[in-house]
Structure formats: structure tokens, C-alpha cells
Design an enzyme around this catalytic site. Structure first.
Site, PDB file in Angstrom:
ATOM      1  N   GLY A 341      53.435  24.874  30.493  1.00 21.56           N
ATOM      2  CA  GLY A 341      53.886  26.044  29.744  1.00 21.56           C
ATOM      3  C   GLY A 341      52.829  26.562  28.797  1.00 21.56           C
ATOM      4  N   GLU A 364      32.054  44.530  43.714  1.00 16.36           N
ATOM      5  CA  GLU A 364      30.841  44.314  44.530  1.00 16.36           C
ATOM      6  C   GLU A 364      31.178  43.756  45.917  1.00 16.36           C
ATOM      7  OE1 GLU A 364      27.192  42.993  42.835  1.00 16.36           O
ATOM      8  OE2 GLU A 364      27.795  43.565  40.813  1.00 16.36           O
TER       9      GLU A 364
END
Length: 385
Positions: A341, A364
């Protein structure tokens, strides 16, 4: 000429200290403010980071590709926003001029790029032209000694800060595909050049992207890269080969940083009376992360050495970019899982890392484009043999 080993070690050690002492402590602040402090940018200039790949004759460090990726392995340990700031100068923004520019163009533009006085940017992607780079629609119409550019470029890194753009535009509408595309050097502030509103992104806050718009923007004929029309696509591909390897190196550096944080958290977090680092399933995630990061590091260094030795590395650069960008995503995901968590909230860096690395699989050349290129190249090579 390659650096002496002791000089390279000194440079990489300096960059590592800079990353650890100056950049990493500022990451949360940069992310929240969506801006890199001016004092850090000035320190990057003093370290020579903007001119790693620019030849010494034009004010840069003139590093070999292996030396350049060695530095990027260290710089890549910090938030990708920092790498993004200098990367266009080191890679796609300057390399078109370095590789294919005339001597006059190199002397005119490279010194200010190498010093970081000018941020160079690379303008290829368009609203309907991303992966299909040969279908550029931006036009360059010649009238006497001037070209007039018209069109829009999309998602251009560093556009709001750039002082110079390497722009791909179509000079011959009669030639479809790559053969009609040329490369230009366009200076910021030119009439008819405007910058769109910076995009709000998932991650990499502090690195800015925006549209670049050309409306009858005049560009001197002297700024046609190499002085030859129709070579722009080839120039772009050469530039992207080097840029993809630089991104792969940054992915490795960041994966190694995340791995360190992953192990430190697992060693300190206790469940069922023991550190979770003692649990085999957690160790498996750590082992997979270390193995993949090591494999990517080896790929990047080997490919860089091959390029320095004169080999063509187009396919190998795509292999590196594909594997390393996918790898760092898996490492960042495992890091969130190990944090549990805590990895989903912003009190820990794990959630920011997870968001930041997602872009590596897109720009890219997406992972899908890399796979297409690798597959096509491999089949062609088999047919030739």
C-alpha cells in the site's frame, strides 16, 4: 579520441556524486513544482553535461558512445526529468548537426549547444505522424535563399525552453515518403514560429513538452542541414539510433536506483516477525529485477562499443531500447508491489518512479515500432545471407 580511463572514472564519479547529493534530494520538489531550479541547471552546465557528445573542436567533451552511455548510466539514476533536460542537447537535438551538418553549421551552432547556453530540440512528430516518420506533412517551400515552413509538430520535448530546433519538413511534395523530407536548423524567436501550451503529463514533471507551430516561418537556405535536400529522414534515423541507446542507458541507471530502494525497503519492512526481504517471493522479485537490469547494462555497453568500432547498430540499438524500456517498467512495478500500500501513495517515491518510467516505452519509437524494426531487419538479413 577516447578519454583516458582515469579521466572517465573521474567524470562518472563526479556525475554520481552530483546525482546523489544534488539531484535526488530535489526530485520531490521538482515534481511538485514541475520545474527544475536554475541553480541545478547551471551546475549541469559546469559539469559539461550538455556537451557530452559534441566534438571538442566545438566546445564539447567529445565522448565516444561507450563513454557517453557510461555517464548516462549514472545520470539516469536520478529522475528522468533531469536527463530529459540535457538529452536533447546530447542526442537528438544536436546530433543531426554533428553527423550531417556542414562545417559552417557546426561552427555556428554547436558551441552554444555544448555549453548549455542553447537548449536544442528535435521536431519530427506531428499530430498525425508519429511512428510513420516518413509521412511528414510539415512543408518547406523555397523562395530564393529562404525556405518557408508551415505545419505543426506535436509532443516536442523541451520546446518551451528550446533556443534551437532540428526540424524535419517536406521539401518535395512530388516525392512520397522519406525521399522528400529534409532537415532544418530553426532558431527560436523566428517569425512565424510559436509554441503551444505545455502538456500536463502522467509523469516526468519538470520536463516540458509542447506543440511547435510554423506559419510561413522563414529559414535561411544556409540552415538546411548538410546543404542537401531529401536527406532529412536519413539524418533522423542516424540520430535516433544514438538517441535510443542513450534512453536505454538511462533506463538501466534508473532500474538500478529503483532496485537499491526496493532492497532497502524490503530489509526494513517487517511482517510476521521478519523483514520481508527474507521471504522467497519477495527475493524472487528482487532477483528478476537485478537479472534484467544486468542484462540491459551488458546490452547497452556492448552495442556502444560496437558503434565506436565502426559497426552499424540500428537493429541492436532498437533491441536495447525495447528491452531496457520494458525492463525498467517491470522493475518499477515490482517496486510498487514490494512496497504494498505504501507504494501506491506519494509519501514514497515508488509511485512517482512508476509513472515516470512509463514514457520510456513510448518516445523515440514505441516498443511496437522497435519490434517491427527488429523483426524486419532480422528477416532481411536472413534473406541476404
Amino acid at each position: 579520441m577516447p578519454l583516458d580511463k582515469s579521466l572517465l572514472q573521474s567524470l562518472t564519479s563526479s556525475v554520481r556524486r552530483f546525482v546523489d547529493e544534488r539531484l535526488i534530494p530535489q526530485e520531490a520538489k521538482v515534481s511538485k513544482a514541475d520545474a527544475i531550479p536554475d541553480e541545478l541547471i547551471e551546475e549541469m552546465r559546469e559539469l559539461g553535461l550538455f556537451g557530452l557528445s559534441v566534438p571538442e573542436a566545438y566546445g564539447g567533451l567529445g565522448l565516444s558512445l561507450e563513454e557517453e552511455v557510461s555517464v548516462m548510466l549514472e545520470l539516469g539514476r536520478a529522475s528522468p526529468a533531469f536527463r530529459s533536460l540535457i538529452a536533447t542537447n546530447v542526442g537528438i537535438g544536436s546530433q543531426g548537426i554533428v553527423i550531417d551538418g556542414t562545417e559552417e553549421q557546426k561552427q555556428s551552432f554547436l558551441p552554444s549547444i555544448a555549453s548549455g547556453e542553447v537548449i536544442a530540440s528535435f521536431a519530427l512528430t506531428e499530430p498525425e505522424v508519429g511512428s510513420d516518420a516518413a509521412s511528414v506533412r510539415t512543408t518547406a517551400r523555397r523562395e530564393g535563399d529562404v525556405y518557408y515552413l508551415n505545419g505543426t509538430k506535436r509532443f516536442i520535448t523541451n520546446a518551451p525552453r528550446a533556443g534551437l530546433f532540428t526540424v524535419m519538413a517536406r521539401t518535395d511534395s512530388a516525392k512520397p515518403g522519406a525521399s522528400g523530407v529534409s532537415a532544418f536548423i530553426v532558431q527560436a524567436g523566428s517569425p512565424g514560429l510559436s509554441i503551444g501550451k505545455p502538456e500536463h503529463k502522467m509523469g516526468q514533471q519538470g520536463s516540458h513538452v509542447a506543440d511547435v507551430i510554423f506559419e510561413e516561418c522563414p529559414v535561411p537556405v544556409a540552415n538546411l542541414i548538410g546543404g542537401v535536400e531529401g536527406q532529412g529522414f536519413r539524418t533522423a534515423m542516424k540520430v535516433l539510433d544514438r538517441g535510443r541507446l542513450g534512453i536505454a542507458a538511462a533506463c538501466v541507471g534508473f532500474a538500478e536506483r529503483i532496485l537499491d530502494e526496493m532492497v532497502a525497503y524490503a530489509a526494513g519492512r517487517r511482517q510476521f516477525g521478519s523483514p520481508i526481504a527474507d521471504f522467497q517471493l519477495v527475493q524472487a522479485m528482487i532477483a528478476d529485477s537485478r537479472t534484467e537490469a544486468y542484462a540491459a547494462r551488458c546490452m547497452v555497453l556492448e552495442t556502444a562499443r560496437a558503434k565506436d568500432a565502426g559497426a552499424e547498430i540500428g537493429t541492436e540499438a532498437s533491441c536495447c531500447k525495447l528491452f531496457a524500456s520494458e525492463m525498467v517498467g517491470r522493475v518499477a512495478d515490482r517496486n510498487v508491489q514490494i512496497h504494498g500500500g505504501s507504494g501506491y501513495v506519494s509519501d514514497y517515491a515508488a509511485e512517482r518512479h512508476y509513472r515516470d518510467v512509463r514514457l520510456y516505452r513510448i518516445y523515440e519509437g514505441t516498443s511496437e515500432i522497435q519490434r517491427l524494426k527488429i523483426g524486419r531487419d532480422t528477416v532481411r538479413a536472413a534473406n541476404v545471407s
